[in-house]
Write an enzyme that holds these catalytic residues in place. Structure first.
Site, PDB file in Angstrom:
ATOM      1  N   THR A   1      -7.383   1.368   4.887  1.00  0.00           N
ATOM      2  CA  THR A   1      -6.707   0.911   6.381  1.00  0.00           C
ATOM      3  C   THR A   1      -7.468   1.364   7.460  1.00  0.00           C
ATOM      4  OG1 THR A   1      -4.121   0.637   5.592  1.00  0.00           O
ATOM      5  CG2 THR A   1      -4.411   0.261   7.674  1.00  0.00           C
TER       6      THR A   1
ATOM      7  N   CYS B   1      -5.792  -9.331 -13.122  1.00  0.00           N
ATOM      8  CA  CYS B   1      -6.737 -10.413 -14.416  1.00  0.00           C
ATOM      9  C   CYS B   1      -8.095 -10.356 -13.944  1.00  0.00           C
ATOM     10  CB  CYS B   1      -5.714 -11.424 -14.678  1.00  0.00           C
ATOM     11  SG  CYS B   1      -5.142 -12.170 -13.545  1.00  0.00           S
TER      12      CYS B   1
ATOM     13  N   SER C   1       0.549  -1.060   0.131  1.00  0.00           N
ATOM     14  CA  SER C   1       0.297   0.300   0.100  1.00  0.00           C
ATOM     15  C   SER C   1       0.675   1.150  -0.055  1.00  0.00           C
ATOM     16  CB  SER C   1      -1.316   0.091   0.872  1.00  0.00           C
ATOM     17  OG  SER C   1      -1.778   1.018   1.077  1.00  0.00           O
TER      18      SER C   1
ATOM     19  N   CYS D   1      -1.773  -9.894  -8.199  1.00  0.00           N
ATOM     20  CA  CYS D   1      -2.152  -8.274  -7.979  1.00  0.00           C
ATOM     21  C   CYS D   1      -3.933  -8.314  -7.789  1.00  0.00           C
ATOM     22  CB  CYS D   1      -1.975  -7.393  -8.645  1.00  0.00           C
ATOM     23  SG  CYS D   1      -2.142  -7.707 -10.343  1.00  0.00           S
TER      24      CYS D   1
ATOM     25  N   CYS E   1      -1.148  -6.944 -16.579  1.00  0.00           N
ATOM     26  CA  CYS E   1      -1.219  -7.355 -15.738  1.00  0.00           C
ATOM     27  C   CYS E   1       0.981  -6.932 -15.254  1.00  0.00           C
ATOM     28  CB  CYS E   1      -0.400  -8.665 -16.333  1.00  0.00           C
ATOM     29  SG  CYS E   1       0.416  -9.577 -14.990  1.00  0.00           S
TER      30      CYS E   1
ATOM     31  N   CYS F   1       4.072 -13.744 -11.165  1.00  0.00           N
ATOM     32  CA  CYS F   1       2.756 -13.300 -10.743  1.00  0.00           C
ATOM     33  C   CYS F   1       2.657 -12.913  -9.533  1.00  0.00           C
ATOM     34  CB  CYS F   1       1.459 -14.628 -10.294  1.00  0.00           C
ATOM     35  SG  CYS F   1      -0.216 -13.712  -9.444  1.00  0.00           S
TER      36      CYS F   1
ATOM     37  N   ARG G   1      -0.583  -3.919  -7.037  1.00  0.00           N
ATOM     38  CA  ARG G   1      -1.738  -4.434  -6.110  1.00  0.00           C
ATOM     39  C   ARG G   1      -3.300  -3.776  -6.545  1.00  0.00           C
ATOM     40  NH1 ARG G   1      -5.167  -7.757  -4.556  1.00  0.00           N
ATOM     41  NH2 ARG G   1      -5.391  -8.296  -2.778  1.00  0.00           N
TER      42      ARG G   1
END
Length: 623
Positions: free
Chosen positions: A391, A598, A105, A595, A567, A592, A355
């Site tokens: 958060t 996709c 984040s 995130c 991606c 990968c 992400r």
């Protein structure tokens, strides 16, 4: 709750279960999808005679996901049990090998929920080392930076907040949870939701290990474990695989708007000490995104250990229309802006990641509870978009759910089966109910400051769909919300789902991005290397397809293969097949970084992200 012991449940596949099944994987060794979530192993002869027993354990509260929401829920549950002198088990599963290793984040943290959870957070050593001391915002053109005002009390005001490395904060929360007695199991991803005969959720099963890439059992095969609980909280983060399943099964989103998402890309830099301004927060909108694309940046100056770290990143709304848009390259291009380059030039890039994030807000929040469980944090979607923070709302949602779970669990009748039992053979069957009533969580949420906060900014994100692009959002933020403070009599709609907004390639122009200069902008592969991502190569791809033929027919044929561009880790490639000289999709699953973009943006809705073998994925360090 029955004694803390494991039970074996399951079966051995026999030849009678195989029937006349034609082994798909033998006839098509290059099948893209071989994961057991999609391919029935009971009808695959290679699994004949394999022991499919699973051990089962039981707990009172099960939390699936070890981010801020999940950990806050586990902590609050154990706090309540301790206050009443009750011994209640709380078990938390996290797919990352270490708490925080999959956490990414910005981040600027509003400490409101933390103060409620731990009023003495400073004495406990919470890693909030950088209070915000300067707050700047700007609109960027290709060559200029136009300052924007930040008014006190508006969502963009960061007075009283802290710049944090969220992975470190999550690790600290984990320490607090374990001190309270929460049983934390890392490297264990939930892959299957368990239901009783009444359709109620009674826990989850963790992923199997020792399965080969072609879907066959390896010599090291071990079955996953069942964790059964009186209440299960799903805290998997944005687009969690099991959360998605329960949302669909229980029709939790039937009365809410389609969720809309963004992808956030981030780098951590060590810069020239002369340029370092600890506590400075900078945000921008505008270039390089066009007026029809939701996008914006952040640049935060951290203060820790006499280091000169800055976190920088770019968020692209996944409701964009042009299939040639590349979020990673947009981020790299943003760093070449004169106002950004001057900060980064001469520094060292030390980390990268990405992400997906929920941006739907108030009108996209699904129903939060279902029989046996609830959604918390980004599994439901509590991000405050204009604040660029989620958060604090995620943590509060976990705390509210934990309070409802505690009340529901203690209200259950004590089972006659509970008590000591020395002989494992005499143990009762695995837990199937009764499950706790968590409906009180919805009421608690509706009466919370999270509800009020998200309702007050509900029209910010959809204002970009008023027909004038980002100017609609600027007008709403600068005029309407400033006057009404969120008390409008109307609620705007997000419209179509993100994947449905993508236009055919024939209707769009290709986007030319500058080549990386290897000073402030870089190529994709060197960036992925900085994530530390790692998966066991010889396992079924966890990026599963509902139909292996659709990528060529639709994604490539109509949209020119947008998964190659959206991606942020180079997982998807269209390459030439040597035998046929035709294009085929290649899935580099080991790249990968989890995130979930996709799963969200695929225009055929054909990609289904599932949990890989335990511990696989990025190895973020304080991202």
């Amino acid at each position: 709750m029955r004694p803390h012991a494991l039970r074996r449940i399951g079966a051995i596949y026999s030849s009678s279960a195989l029937g006349t099944f034609q082994r798909r994987l033998s006839s098509q060794p290059a099948a893209l999808t071989t994961h057991y979530k999609k391919v029935d192993r009971a009808t695959d002869s290679r699994w004949e005679g394999i022991d499919m027993d699973r051990f089962a354990d039981e707990t009172d509260l099960l939390v699936v996901g070890g981010g801020p929401a999940g950990l806050a829920a586990a902590i609050r549950f154990k706090q309540m049990a301790a206050e009443q002198g009750l011994e209640l088990r709380c078990t938390l599963l996290e797919k990352a090998p270490l708490l925080g290793a999959h956490t990414l984040s910005g981040a600027v943290l509003e400490p409101r929920a933390l103060m409620e959870l731990f009023p003495d957070w400073e004495e406990r050593g919470a890693p909030l080392d950088t209070p915000v001391t300067a707050d700047r915002a700007a609109f960027l053109t290709a060559t200029h930076r136009i300052p924007l005002p930040i008014l006190s009390g508006t969502p963009t005001d960061n007075h009283g907040n802290y710049i944090v490395r969220l992975g470190k904060f999550v690790s600290w929360l984990g320490e607090q949870a374990e001190e309270l007695g929460v049983e934390v199991y890392t490297g264990q991803g939930g892959v299957e939701v368990l239901y009783n005969d009444g359709g109620e959720v009674v826990g989850v099963a963790t992923n199997d290990v020792g399965v080969a890439k072609d879907g066959s059992p390896k010599a090291s095969f071990e079955r996953g474990m069942e964790l059964r609980a009186k209440a299960t909280l799903f805290a998997e983060g944005c687009r969690g695989s099991l959360s998605k399943e329960v949302i669909e099964k229980f029709e939790l989103a039937a009365e809410s708007e389609p969720q809309t998402y963004g992808i956030g890309l981030k780098e951590l830099w060590r810069i020239d000490p002369a340029k370092h301004k600890p506590g400075t927060v900078e945000h921008s909108v505008g270039w390089p995104a066009d007026n029809n694309t939701w996008g914006g940046s952040f640049l935060y100056h951290l203060s820790e250990d006499d280091d000169t770290l800055v976190a920088c990143g770019y968020v692209v709304g996944l409701d964009y229309a042009n299939p040639y848009l590349n979020p990673f390259l947009t981020f790299q291009q943003w760093k070449t802006h004169p106002s950004i380059r001057q900060t980064l030039e001469g520094g060292e890039r030390i980390a990268y990641g990405a992400r997906a994030l929920n941006e739907g807000g108030f009108q996209s929040i699904p129903k939060l509870t279902f029989p046996g469980g609830a959604l918390i944090g980004c599994s439901a979607g509590f991000l405050n978009v204009p604040k660029i923070k989620g958060t604090h709302t995620a943590m509060k949602s976990g705390m509210l759910a934990a309070e409802a779970a505690y009340n529901g669990i203690v209200a259950l009748p004590q089972s006659e089966a509970e008590g000591s039992c020395d002989d494992a053979d005499e143990m009762q069957p695995p837990f199937t109910g009764p499950v706790a009533d968590l409906s009180g969580y919805q009421e608690r949420f509706n009466n919370s400051w999270v509800y009020d906060e998200l309702k007050s900014v509900r029209n910010m994100r959809p204002s970009a769909h008023l027909g004038i692009g980002m100017f609609g959002a600027f007008f709403y933020a600068g005029v309407v919300h400033l006057i009404t403070r969120g008390r409008e009599w109307f609620t705007l709609s997000h419209g179509a789902a993100d994947w449905a907004r993508l236009k055919p390639a024939a209707e769009c122009s290709k986007i030319e991005y500058p080549k990386p200069d290897n000073v402030v902008s870089f190529d994709l592969l060197s960036s992925v290397a900085l994530t530390g991502t790692n998966h066991e190569h010889d396992q079924p791809a966890h990026l599963t397809l509902k139909n292996d033929a659709l990528p060529l027919e639709r994604n490539l044929g109509i949209y020119d293969g947008p998964e190659q561009r959206f991606c942020p880790a180079g997982v998807y490639e269209y390459v030439e097949d040597e035998a046929s000289s035709k294009s085929r999709l290649q899935i580099n699953a080991q790249n990968c970084i989890h995130c979930k973009t996709c799963d969200i943006k695929c225009p055929s809705q054909n990609i289904d992200w599932v949990v890989p073998e335990g511990g696989g994925g990025p190895a973020y360090s304080g991202m």
